[in-house]
Design a protein around this motif. Structure first.
Motif, PDB file in Angstrom:
ATOM      1  N   VAL A 188       0.831  -1.192   0.000  1.00 44.91           N
ATOM      2  CA  VAL A 188       0.000   0.000   0.000  1.00 44.91           C
ATOM      3  C   VAL A 188       0.875   1.254   0.000  1.00 44.91           C
ATOM      4  CG1 VAL A 188      -1.784   1.272   1.247  1.00 44.91           C
ATOM      5  CG2 VAL A 188      -1.837  -1.229   1.201  1.00 44.91           C
ATOM      6  N   GLY A 189       1.958   1.225   0.782  1.00 45.60           N
ATOM      7  CA  GLY A 189       2.819   2.398   0.897  1.00 45.60           C
ATOM      8  C   GLY A 189       3.491   2.775  -0.405  1.00 45.60           C
ATOM      9  N   VAL A 190       4.058   1.793  -1.121  1.00 46.98           N
ATOM     10  CA  VAL A 190       4.750   2.132  -2.364  1.00 46.98           C
ATOM     11  C   VAL A 190       3.766   2.557  -3.446  1.00 46.98           C
ATOM     12  CG1 VAL A 190       6.735   0.664  -1.880  1.00 46.98           C
ATOM     13  CG2 VAL A 190       4.812  -0.269  -3.180  1.00 46.98           C
ATOM     14  N   ALA A 191       2.497   2.144  -3.338  1.00 45.21           N
ATOM     15  CA  ALA A 191       1.486   2.647  -4.260  1.00 45.21           C
ATOM     16  C   ALA A 191       1.213   4.124  -4.006  1.00 45.21           C
ATOM     17  CB  ALA A 191       0.200   1.840  -4.116  1.00 45.21           C
ATOM     18  N   THR A 211       3.125   2.762   6.589  1.00 45.03           N
ATOM     19  CA  THR A 211       2.580   3.317   5.358  1.00 45.03           C
ATOM     20  C   THR A 211       2.731   4.830   5.316  1.00 45.03           C
ATOM     21  OG1 THR A 211       1.025   1.479   5.170  1.00 45.03           O
ATOM     22  CG2 THR A 211       0.532   3.447   3.906  1.00 45.03           C
ATOM     23  N   LEU A 212       2.577   5.495   6.443  1.00 44.67           N
ATOM     24  CA  LEU A 212       2.828   6.942   6.487  1.00 44.67           C
ATOM     25  C   LEU A 212       4.297   7.252   6.230  1.00 44.67           C
ATOM     26  CD1 LEU A 212       0.588   8.114   9.467  1.00 44.67           C
ATOM     27  CD2 LEU A 212       0.295   8.642   7.030  1.00 44.67           C
ATOM     28  N   TYR A 213       5.178   6.341   6.599  1.00 44.24           N
ATOM     29  CA  TYR A 213       6.611   6.482   6.293  1.00 44.24           C
ATOM     30  C   TYR A 213       6.819   6.568   4.785  1.00 44.24           C
ATOM     31  CZ  TYR A 213      11.256   4.284   5.443  1.00 44.24           C
ATOM     32  OH  TYR A 213      12.510   3.933   4.990  1.00 44.24           O
ATOM     33  N   PHE A 214       6.138   5.698   4.013  1.00 41.90           N
ATOM     34  CA  PHE A 214       6.268   5.736   2.561  1.00 41.90           C
ATOM     35  C   PHE A 214       5.631   6.988   1.981  1.00 41.90           C
ATOM     36  CE2 PHE A 214       6.831   1.112   3.151  1.00 41.90           C
ATOM     37  CZ  PHE A 214       8.017   0.963   2.447  1.00 41.90           C
ATOM     38  N   ALA A 215       4.460   7.362   2.488  1.00 42.62           N
ATOM     39  CA  ALA A 215       3.797   8.564   2.001  1.00 42.62           C
ATOM     40  C   ALA A 215       4.665   9.798   2.244  1.00 42.62           C
ATOM     41  CB  ALA A 215       2.437   8.727   2.683  1.00 42.62           C
ATOM     42  N   ALA A 216       5.317   9.851   3.398  1.00 43.82           N
ATOM     43  CA  ALA A 216       6.208  10.969   3.704  1.00 43.82           C
ATOM     44  C   ALA A 216       7.397  10.997   2.753  1.00 43.82           C
ATOM     45  CB  ALA A 216       6.684  10.880   5.149  1.00 43.82           C
ATOM     46  N   GLN A 217       7.875   9.815   2.320  1.00 47.89           N
ATOM     47  CA  GLN A 217       8.929   9.783   1.313  1.00 47.89           C
ATOM     48  C   GLN A 217       8.458  10.443   0.030  1.00 47.89           C
ATOM     49  OE1 GLN A 217       9.756   5.524   1.193  1.00 47.89           O
ATOM     50  NE2 GLN A 217      11.809   5.906   1.953  1.00 47.89           N
ATOM     51  N   GLY A 218       7.241  10.123  -0.394  1.00 49.89           N
ATOM     52  CA  GLY A 218       6.715  10.741  -1.602  1.00 49.89           C
ATOM     53  C   GLY A 218       6.680  12.252  -1.499  1.00 49.89           C
ATOM     54  N   GLY A 223       8.788  13.960   0.224  1.00 46.95           N
ATOM     55  CA  GLY A 223      10.155  14.460   0.401  1.00 46.95           C
ATOM     56  C   GLY A 223      10.437  14.937   1.803  1.00 46.95           C
ATOM     57  N   ASN A 224       9.665  14.470   2.807  1.00 48.27           N
ATOM     58  CA  ASN A 224       9.850  14.912   4.186  1.00 48.27           C
ATOM     59  C   ASN A 224       9.597  13.735   5.125  1.00 48.27           C
ATOM     60  OD1 ASN A 224       9.759  16.106   6.744  1.00 48.27           O
ATOM     61  ND2 ASN A 224       8.871  18.001   5.947  1.00 48.27           N
ATOM     62  N   VAL A 225      10.667  13.093   5.576  1.00 49.21           N
ATOM     63  CA  VAL A 225      10.539  11.874   6.385  1.00 49.21           C
ATOM     64  C   VAL A 225      10.913  12.093   7.854  1.00 49.21           C
ATOM     65  CG1 VAL A 225      10.852  10.300   4.442  1.00 49.21           C
ATOM     66  CG2 VAL A 225      12.861  11.132   5.689  1.00 49.21           C
ATOM     67  N   VAL A 226      10.932  13.326   8.289  1.00 48.35           N
ATOM     68  CA  VAL A 226      11.343  13.630   9.663  1.00 48.35           C
ATOM     69  C   VAL A 226      10.427  12.965  10.676  1.00 48.35           C
ATOM     70  CG1 VAL A 226      11.664  15.455  11.382  1.00 48.35           C
ATOM     71  CG2 VAL A 226      12.477  15.791   9.033  1.00 48.35           C
ATOM     72  N   ALA A 227       9.106  13.037  10.467  1.00 48.91           N
ATOM     73  CA  ALA A 227       8.152  12.487  11.439  1.00 48.91           C
ATOM     74  C   ALA A 227       8.303  10.973  11.613  1.00 48.91           C
ATOM     75  CB  ALA A 227       6.730  12.856  11.037  1.00 48.91           C
ATOM     76  N   PRO A 228       8.292  10.178  10.531  1.00 48.25           N
ATOM     77  CA  PRO A 228       8.426   8.727  10.741  1.00 48.25           C
ATOM     78  C   PRO A 228       9.791   8.318  11.282  1.00 48.25           C
ATOM     79  CG  PRO A 228       8.361   9.252   8.392  1.00 48.25           C
ATOM     80  CD  PRO A 228       7.982  10.487   9.122  1.00 48.25           C
ATOM     81  N   VAL A 229      10.839   9.037  10.920  1.00 50.48           N
ATOM     82  CA  VAL A 229      12.161   8.706  11.459  1.00 50.48           C
ATOM     83  C   VAL A 229      12.212   9.011  12.954  1.00 50.48           C
ATOM     84  CG1 VAL A 229      14.606   9.318  11.402  1.00 50.48           C
ATOM     85  CG2 VAL A 229      13.375   8.940   9.267  1.00 50.48           C
ATOM     86  N   THR A 230      11.618  10.123  13.357  1.00 49.23           N
ATOM     87  CA  THR A 230      11.546  10.459  14.777  1.00 49.23           C
ATOM     88  C   THR A 230      10.799   9.379  15.554  1.00 49.23           C
ATOM     89  OG1 THR A 230      11.602  12.833  14.293  1.00 49.23           O
ATOM     90  CG2 THR A 230      10.752  12.171  16.452  1.00 49.23           C
ATOM     91  N   ALA A 231       9.706   8.882  14.972  1.00 50.51           N
ATOM     92  CA  ALA A 231       8.940   7.821  15.626  1.00 50.51           C
ATOM     93  C   ALA A 231       9.782   6.557  15.778  1.00 50.51           C
ATOM     94  CB  ALA A 231       7.683   7.516  14.821  1.00 50.51           C
ATOM     95  N   GLY A 264       3.023  13.112  14.062  1.00 51.29           N
ATOM     96  CA  GLY A 264       4.051  13.909  13.409  1.00 51.29           C
ATOM     97  C   GLY A 264       3.669  14.317  12.004  1.00 51.29           C
ATOM     98  N   VAL A 265       3.093  13.393  11.231  1.00 50.43           N
ATOM     99  CA  VAL A 265       2.667  13.729   9.871  1.00 50.43           C
ATOM    100  C   VAL A 265       1.548  14.760   9.909  1.00 50.43           C
ATOM    101  CG1 VAL A 265       1.514  12.816   7.806  1.00 50.43           C
ATOM    102  CG2 VAL A 265       3.426  11.560   8.832  1.00 50.43           C
ATOM    103  N   HIS A 266       0.634  14.613  10.862  1.00 51.96           N
ATOM    104  CA  HIS A 266      -0.455  15.584  10.995  1.00 51.96           C
ATOM    105  C   HIS A 266       0.078  16.987  11.282  1.00 51.96           C
ATOM    106  CE1 HIS A 266      -4.289  17.341  12.137  1.00 51.96           C
ATOM    107  NE2 HIS A 266      -3.767  17.684  13.324  1.00 51.96           N
ATOM    108  N   LEU A 267       1.109  17.093  12.110  1.00 51.27           N
ATOM    109  CA  LEU A 267       1.630  18.400  12.508  1.00 51.27           C
ATOM    110  C   LEU A 267       2.649  18.970  11.525  1.00 51.27           C
ATOM    111  CD1 LEU A 267       2.116  17.791  16.354  1.00 51.27           C
ATOM    112  CD2 LEU A 267       0.235  18.998  15.212  1.00 51.27           C
ATOM    113  N   THR A 268       3.201  18.117  10.647  1.00 52.90           N
ATOM    114  CA  THR A 268       4.231  18.562   9.715  1.00 52.90           C
ATOM    115  C   THR A 268       3.614  19.205   8.481  1.00 52.90           C
ATOM    116  OG1 THR A 268       5.755  16.814  10.396  1.00 52.90           O
ATOM    117  CG2 THR A 268       6.184  17.852   8.277  1.00 52.90           C
TER     118      THR A 268
END
Length: 460
Positions: free
Chosen positions: A295-298, A377-384, A386-394, A437-441
């Motif tokens: 789902v994430g890579v889609a 899945t939010l980690y992959f969406a954040a990659q799309g 171009g901002n992965v700070v939130a999932p990496v922090t988690a 994190g994604v919600h606040l970013t």
């Protein structure tokens, strides 16, 4: 080469499901490989199962690096270029991605060959278990360059919105790997019984063959992006476009595997029966990763193209739709095996002590699987985006929680069940922090389309 219009303007959930379906089938095949390998490794005995538990996290790390982290960086950069209407930049990015993949694959092979024995020993491997793990690792790590090249090439295709070729490649690898691994490992059809090295050789042959086929596809076949080795200068700006997402994203699988290694080392202190039972139970967690991955890579090309075109609101809608779908799927599986753990555990072992620990793991960790799917899945969406700070922090917080609480439980002499409960709680923490994190970013700073041909002096 044009961008598929429905990725930018079509209905979100139907488009996301259409892109995810080929991935689900391919990941189901990958799951079958994992199940099949665990089954026939179980036939080789408890020592082989325990050795696999030591090596498997490093094998998964290579997959997570090349397909999930750096692969997501590749797909994201290409999707954003296409969304901004820059096919020449996307083609140049493909060449730079291959350079990164080849260098990383060769580098990791040398590193793992040199340090594998020390890592397995640090995880608690001793005696025959350590010897088998070292022998297995020597062979299985020979596949690392091919794994990196294969996953880099399918990430290029995914960045264009093409999910069928990557899924077909994964399916082919799965079929070849599981058949050859069983034949060579168990000595079927008159072939000499090679044991764990034979299981590893199945993976080596499958990935090198698949990488060769994909190489032909992107060089000579009907690929949406044709890989050119000449006429495109290597430039730091293009490496940076991939690495600023992919390199930072690599911290997440490092921390994920680090979390697994901490738990593995703590479980190993309870003996080989506990370690073998944990290998059976935790294998389900690793095999659920491909569902969230599918789902994430889609979501990556849909989010990336929307960001490249400046459609930030659509990008966020795609991210949340994908995360909700993944959480529902993984959560359902976790609850099923929590309620009926023998549906899973009994497939791999009949040893009462091993089954007892596998059941305990599934009952305590199962409730966290849905949160794990949400975060991944939010980690992959954040990659799309171009901002992965939130999932990496988690991921950092999850690792710190398991490290601190795990050693505190061990020092207090807590039972093995408490470690398994800690795993489930850490999944809840990971999913919750990632979502918050994604919600606040704000993804706004990445919303503007990239300037035409930025970072390119010439292409052909």
């Amino acid at each position: 080469m044009s961008t598929p219009p429905d990725l930018l303007h079509g209905p979100i959930l139907p488009t996301l499901v259409r892109l995810a379906i080929p991935n689900v089938f391919a990941m189901a095949a990958a799951t079958a490989v994992g199940i099949g390998e665990t089954v026939y490794v179980g036939l080789l005995g408890k020592t082989a199962l325990a050795a696999m538990a030591l090596v498997f996290p490093l094998v998964m790390l290579m997959q997570m690096f090349s397909a999930g982290a750096m692969g997501g960086g590749v797909s994201s950069a290409i999707a954003r270029a296409l969304g901004a209407g820059q096919p020449a930049r996307a083609q140049a990015l493909a060449l730079h991605a291959v350079c990164i993949g080849l260098a990383a694959g060769l580098g990791f092979t040398l590193l793992l060959w040199a340090s594998g024995a020390a890592i397995f020993h640090a995880l608690g491997g001793r005696g025959d278990v350590l010897a088998v793990a070292v022998e297995y690792g020597l062979w299985v790590f020979a596949a690392t360059p091919a794994i990196w090249l294969f996953n880099t090439l399918i990430s290029v295709a995914r960045g264009t919105g093409n999910m069928r070729i990557p899924s077909g490649g994964i399916l082919a690898v799965a079929i070849v790997q599981v058949i050859l691994g069983a034949v060579l490992g168990l000595g079927l059809a008159g072939v000499p019984r090679l044991g764990m090295p034979g299981v590893a050789l199945g993976q080596v042959i499958a990935y090198y063959g698949a990488a060769a086929v994909l190489w032909w596809y992107v060089r000579r076949g009907p690929s949406r992006i044709r890989l050119k080795l000449r006429g495109i200068p290597l430039q730091w700006a293009l490496f940076k476009d991939i690495l600023r997402v992919g390199a930072l994203a690599c911290l997440s699988p490092i921390l994920t595997i680090g979390t697994v290694l901490v738990v593995t080392s703590l479980v190993a202190a309870h003996g080989n029966d506990a370690l073998a039972g944990y290998a059976v139970g935790s294998r389900l967690e690793f095999l659920l990763v491909p569902i969230a991955f599918a789902v994430g890579v889609a979501a990556v090309p849909m989010v990336g193209m929307a960001m490249g075109a400046g459609q930030v609101a659509r990008a966020r809608q795609v991210a949340w739709a994908a995360a909700g779908l993944s959480a529902a799927l993984l959560g359902s599986v976790g609850l099923l095996f929590m309620a009926a753990p023998d549906l899973w555990a009994a497939m791999f072992s009949s040893d009462p002590a091993v089954l007892e620990q596998a059941r305990s793991y599934l009952r305590w960790a199962g409730p966290g699987f849905g949160f794990f799917g949400l975060g991944l899945t939010l980690y992959f969406a954040a990659q799309g985006a171009g901002n992965v700070v939130a999932p990496v922090t988690a991921s950092v917080l999850r690792f710190a929680f398991v490290l601190g609480a795990g050693h505190a439980l061990a020092a207090a002499g807590a039972g093995l069940w408490s470690l398994f409960g800690l795993v489930g709680a850490a999944m809840v923490l990971y999913g919750g922090v990632t979502a918050l994190g994604v919600h606040l970013t704000s993804w706004g700073p990445r919303a503007a389309p990239v300037a035409a041909n930025a970072g390119l002096s010439r292409t052909s």
